[in-house]
Scaffold this active site. Structure first.
Site, PDB file in Angstrom:
ATOM      1  NE  ARG A  50      -2.759   0.995   3.050  1.00  0.00           N
ATOM      2  CZ  ARG A  50      -3.359   0.577   4.371  1.00  0.00           C
ATOM      3  NH1 ARG A  50      -4.507   0.686   4.581  1.00  0.00           N
ATOM      4  NH2 ARG A  50      -3.203   1.235   5.973  1.00  0.00           N
ATOM      5  CE  LYS A 149      -2.099   4.877   6.649  1.00  0.00           C
ATOM      6  NZ  LYS A 149      -3.169   5.289   7.389  1.00  0.00           N
TER       7      LYS A 149
END
Ligand code: PXG
Length: 289
Positions: A50, A149
């Site tokens: 991620r 993120k």
């Protein structure tokens, strides 16, 4: 504490970034928050994956391979004996000139902090959490996509301020269509009977790693699990609501906007999943050796 900075472990007081780092000047960078349980890093490959996707989405080239980043995380945990802890992995755009242009930044900075985590008090896991829906909307997917993120968490910080000012520890954020997106640092689930529902990523939801683990554990436990659009109606009329996240794990929600959810106490499905999650977290992970 020893901090990993660009390939080296340095003492905490020497772990400094420049005031010209675009991570500070513009929130230009990405991060991950990871847990270790019983000497193993939980879902390390998923977090590293991620991180690389977040970096790719902002056109930031991480100067290591995913395997190299994973090794650096394990090395930092080992150096700090972070057997049950919290790991913050940060990649900033690096030092550049004043001005937005990221191409003035020559070298991304990689920082890994292996420390402790501020957890919700134990009592909230037993009694459940009270949360509120807030006016601050989740970022539009074509603005800063919530899948990224990024170091720019102002959207969530502002929602958190609203929650705290309303006497709650967590906020539910809606998207610009009024659909439920997520909490400021957690995903949200609704339980109806044996059915588990959580919003799809296109609603402005980070595809949480805890979320995905819980979805898998719920299927194994015989629940029907789906991603569906949710509104506040669905929250208020749910049998159970819970949040998932690296820090929170699985935490029951018993009150939303001062309305009691279900029976007003943590429900059976939530409690079973919280226990299943703890068992799973204690039985898997990359060894810190
Ligand atoms: N939504 C948002 C916006 C998040 O930031 C989650 C959902 C849950 O995702 P994971 O992959 O953790 O299940 C997050 C995760 C912190 C902190 O220090 C924040 C997160 C994770 C760990 C620590 O505030 N956010």
């Amino acid at each position: 504490m020893k901090i990993y900075m660009n390939g080296k472990l340095v003492p905490e007081r020497a772990a400094k970034v420049s005031v010209f780092d675009h991570g500070l000047l513009y929130g230009d960078g990405v991060f991950e928050g990871i847990r270790s349980y019983d000497g193993r890093v939980f879902m390390l490959d998923e977090h590293v994956d991620r991180l690389f996707r977040s970096a790719k989405a902002i056109d930031l080239k991480i100067p290591l391979t995913p395997q190299g980043v994973a090794r650096a995380v394990v090395m930092t945990c080992k150096a700090n004996k972070t057997l049950n802890g919290y790991i913050r992995l940060v990649v900033t755009r690096g030092v550049g000139t004043l001005g937005l242009n990221p191409y003035t930044c020559s070298k991304p900075q990689i920082v890994i902090i292996a420390g402790n985590i501020q957890l919700y008090p134990r009592k909230l896991y037993d009694d459940g959490l009270s949360i509120v829906t807030v006016g601050t909307l989740r970022n539009h997917t074509e603005s800063i996509n919530p899948q990224i993120k990024s170091l720019n968490y102002l959207n969530n910080v502002m929602a958190k301020i609203e929650a705290i000012n309303a006497g709650c520890m967590e906020a539910v954020m809606l998207n610009q269509q009024g659909f439920v997106a997520e909490a400021t640092g957690d995903n949200i689930f609704v339980v109806r009977g044996k059915r588990l529902i959580t919003p799809p990523p296109w609603c402005g939801t980070l595809e949480g790693i805890t979320r995905n683990v819980v979805m898998k554990l719920a299927v194994e436990d015989g629940c029907d699990v789906s991603e569906q659009v949710l509104t506040r109606y669905d929250l208020y009329t749910a049998d159970e609501v819970f949040l998932t996240g690296t820090a929170a794990e699985v935490i029951p929600v018993v009150n939303i906007d001062r309305r009691s959810i279900g029976a007003g106490v943590p429900g059976l499905v939530t409690r079973r999943l919280a226990a299943a999650f703890r068992r799973f977290a204690g039985s898997t992970g990359t060894p810190i050796v």
